[in-house]
Design an enzyme around this catalytic site. Structure first.
Site, PDB file in Angstrom:
ATOM      1  N   HIS A 100      12.261 -52.957  43.157  1.00 50.93           N
ATOM      2  CA  HIS A 100      11.455 -53.945  43.895  1.00 50.93           C
ATOM      3  C   HIS A 100      12.386 -55.117  44.217  1.00 50.93           C
ATOM      4  O   HIS A 100      13.310 -55.403  43.448  1.00 50.93           O
ATOM      5  CB  HIS A 100      10.331 -54.531  43.049  1.00 50.93           C
ATOM      6  N   ASP A 103      13.227 -57.311  41.339  1.00 52.32           N
ATOM      7  CA  ASP A 103      13.977 -56.716  40.221  1.00 52.32           C
ATOM      8  C   ASP A 103      15.461 -57.032  40.311  1.00 52.32           C
ATOM      9  O   ASP A 103      16.150 -57.070  39.302  1.00 52.32           O
ATOM     10  CB  ASP A 103      13.879 -55.183  40.221  1.00 52.32           C
ATOM     11  N   GLU A 231       2.264 -44.734  47.037  1.00 51.81           N
ATOM     12  CA  GLU A 231       2.202 -44.252  45.650  1.00 51.81           C
ATOM     13  C   GLU A 231       0.767 -44.395  45.156  1.00 51.81           C
ATOM     14  O   GLU A 231       0.324 -45.494  44.792  1.00 51.81           O
ATOM     15  CB  GLU A 231       3.163 -45.077  44.789  1.00 51.81           C
ATOM     16  N   GLU A 267       3.090 -40.149  41.045  1.00 54.13           N
ATOM     17  CA  GLU A 267       3.470 -40.520  39.671  1.00 54.13           C
ATOM     18  C   GLU A 267       2.580 -39.783  38.682  1.00 54.13           C
ATOM     19  O   GLU A 267       1.354 -39.772  38.800  1.00 54.13           O
ATOM     20  CB  GLU A 267       3.345 -42.040  39.487  1.00 54.13           C
ATOM     21  N   HIS A 270      -0.216 -41.747  36.975  1.00 53.11           N
ATOM     22  CA  HIS A 270      -1.255 -42.169  37.926  1.00 53.11           C
ATOM     23  C   HIS A 270      -2.205 -41.005  38.211  1.00 53.11           C
ATOM     24  O   HIS A 270      -3.409 -41.201  38.381  1.00 53.11           O
ATOM     25  CB  HIS A 270      -0.629 -42.637  39.238  1.00 53.11           C
ATOM     26  N   ASP A 306      -1.875 -46.944  31.882  1.00 53.67           N
ATOM     27  CA  ASP A 306      -0.635 -46.356  32.370  1.00 53.67           C
ATOM     28  C   ASP A 306       0.475 -46.682  31.371  1.00 53.67           C
ATOM     29  O   ASP A 306       1.028 -47.774  31.397  1.00 53.67           O
ATOM     30  CB  ASP A 306      -0.364 -47.012  33.727  1.00 53.67           C
ATOM     31  N   ASP A 308       3.405 -45.168  30.998  1.00 52.45           N
ATOM     32  CA  ASP A 308       4.768 -45.004  31.552  1.00 52.45           C
ATOM     33  C   ASP A 308       5.773 -44.534  30.499  1.00 52.45           C
ATOM     34  O   ASP A 308       6.864 -45.106  30.357  1.00 52.45           O
ATOM     35  CB  ASP A 308       5.272 -46.338  32.143  1.00 52.45           C
TER      36      ASP A 308
HETATM   37  C1  XUL Z   1       3.053 -49.176  38.704  1.00 55.02           C
HETATM   38  C2  XUL Z   1       4.113 -48.418  39.372  1.00 55.02           C
HETATM   39  C3  XUL Z   1       5.082 -49.203  40.165  1.00 55.02           C
HETATM   40  C4  XUL Z   1       5.554 -48.509  41.402  1.00 55.02           C
HETATM   41  C5  XUL Z   1       6.403 -49.355  42.290  1.00 55.02           C
HETATM   42  O1  XUL Z   1       2.111 -48.408  38.044  1.00 55.02           O
HETATM   43  O2  XUL Z   1       4.196 -47.226  39.221  1.00 55.02           O
HETATM   44  O3  XUL Z   1       6.135 -49.554  39.349  1.00 55.02           O
HETATM   45  O4  XUL Z   1       6.270 -47.349  41.109  1.00 55.02           O
HETATM   46  O5  XUL Z   1       5.790 -50.523  42.678  1.00 55.02           O
HETATM   47 CO    CO Z   2       5.531 -45.796  39.963  1.00 55.59          CO
END
Ligand code: XUL
Ligand code: CO
Length: 437
Positions: A100, A103, A231, A267, A270, A306, A308
């Site tokens: 991003h 970042d 996304e 993702e 997600h 989420d 991650d």
């Molecule tokens: C948030 C997510 C983000 C996107 C990019 O859940 O996945 O980090 O990948 O904005």
């Molecule tokens: Co993402």
């Protein structure tokens, strides 16, 4: 704290018997699988936000790992972060990264100041890319962290916020083009609502389409040939997000005539938040013609958010890579680890170990997916299930040579139609035997 891994060499493939934690047991970059190297199949990418910036903060506590890299001046810190990022990718043999805007460069007080910082830092990143031979998979703009985005960016009720968001997208597309990125991502983190009581859904959806159309037109006018990627995520941080899942995004793109330029960045975590499997979202993207790229991670199905996590579930990565292989591989996309180490895995060794685990799990998944295809029993079963469409009335249905009346005539005297078993348990046993025998 040690951040430069001076005493850890580049991570090499040592094969299945290895007990060396800093070695791959399955990812052998140059090994060929179905005619292509593992490196080209997997196209691993590093997520800048989790890897270089995230410090372990959660709702109940602050950072557990310091990622300031010993620098207090903002620009010096972001340069030190970039130095670390490229050394880290080089150590792992990762060929791509994603970021991003916020970042990679410090935010200024205005859009103009932030854009200047981004320009300085993208010069720096470009030099690093050339030095290491590493490429940008995709770029994006963060339009969810700052307080002005609290009720959305493109879907904010405030037109000044819409304008700032558009400006941020312009600058982030410029940065992506400058760095040769293959994709530009839209993750609509706050493009949704917490309550319908304060929301004009029709206006918000139209504004979202307006923003995407402007971004597409600007990018293409600047010569961007990559994919625009949406996304999908159904919720978190808002209660309902408009980019709920692949099917919802496709109907939105079709309504707004954006299908030609947009694909999906799927993702794993997600997908499960939307009540789907990872494989479901990949399959829908494939079938609907919008398969783009992947944010690879895994969630914890006992938790409702989420998480991650770095992927370590071989069953999931196998079914994921099966979809990727069936798609014919990535075109402009790749496998970005949108994953972070756990809050309690708080040193730089953990970061390296997490990537090794994720890369190895996907490499093993790739090998197992190829084995499923080479085995052929699953494909043969599916072909057999639909065999009635290859001749007779089934072929006429597919060829459009029937009407409700003609089908009535065909079916009116049929009795005792014998539908074959779905054999789910048998098919799951085939997968298990390929994974574990
Ligand atoms: C948030 C997510 C983000 C996107 C990019 O859940 O996945 O980090 O990948 O904005
Ligand atoms: Co993402």
């Amino acid at each position: 704290m040690k951040t430069n891994y001076q005493d850890i060499d580049r991570i090499h493939y040592e094969g299945r018997g290895s007990k060396n934690p800093f070695a791959f047991r399955h990812y052998d970059a140059d090994a060929m699988v179905m005619g292509k190297s593992m490196r080209d199949h997997l196209k691993f990418a590093m997520s800048y936000w989790h890897t270089i910036n995230a410090g372990g903060t959660d709702m109940f506590g602050s950072d557990t790992i310091d990622k300031s890299f010993g620098q207090s001046d903002p620009m010096a810190r972001y340069k030190a972060k970039a130095d670390f990022a490229f050394e880290f990718m080089h150590k792992l043999g990762i060929g791509y990264y994603c970021f991003h805007d916020v970042d990679v460069a410090p935010e200024g007080a205005t859009l103009a100041e932030s854009t200047r910082n981004l320009e300085i830092m993208t010069d720096y990143l470009l030099a690093k890319q050339k030095q290491y031979g590493i490429k940008l998979l995709w770029g994006t703009a963060n339009m969810f962290s700052d307080r002005k985005f609290m009720t959305g960016a493109a879907t904010s009720g405030n037109a000044d916020v819409f304008a700032v968001a558009a400006g941020k997208i312009k600058a982030a597309i410029d940065a992506t083009i400058k760095l040769g990125g293959d994709g530009y991502v839209f993750w609509g983190g706050r493009e949704g609502y917490d309550t319908l009581l304060n929301t004009d859904v029709g206006l918000e959806l139209d504004n979202l389409a307006r923003m995407l159309r402007m971004a597409r037109d600007y990018g293409r006018a600047q010569g961007f040939k990559g994919d625009f990627l949406i996304e999908p995520k159904p919720k978190e941080p808002t209660k309902h997000q408009y980019d709920f899942d692949v099917a919802t995004c496709v109907s939105f793109l079709q309504k707004n005539d954006l299908m030609a330029d947009f694909r999906m960045n799927i993702e794993a975590n997600h997908a499960t938040l939307a009540g789907h499997t990872f494989q479901h979202e990949l399959r829908m993207a494939r079938v609907l013609g919008v398969f783009g790229s992947i944010d690879a991670n895994q969630g914890d199905l006992l938790l409702g958010w989420d998480t991650d996590q770095f992927p370590t579930n071989v069953y999931d990565t196998t079914l994921c890579m099966l979809e990727v292989l069936k798609q014919g591989g990535f075109d402009k996309g790749g496998l970005n680890f949108d994953a972070k180490t756990r809050r309690a895995s708080n040193d730089f060794e953990d970061l390296l170990l997490a990537y090794i685990a994720g890369m190895d799990t996907f490499a093993l998944g790739l090998k197992k997916a190829a084995a499923i295809i080479e085995d052929g029993r699953l494909d043969r079963f599916v072909a057999e299930k639909y065999a009635s469409y290859t001749n007779g009335i089934g072929k006429k249905i597919l060829d459009g040579q029937v009407t409700l009346e003609s089908l009535y005539d065909y079916a009116k005297d049929l009795r005792d139609i014998d539908v074959a078993s779905g054999r789910q348990e048998y098919l799951e046993t085939i997968i298990n035997s390929i994974l574990f025998d």
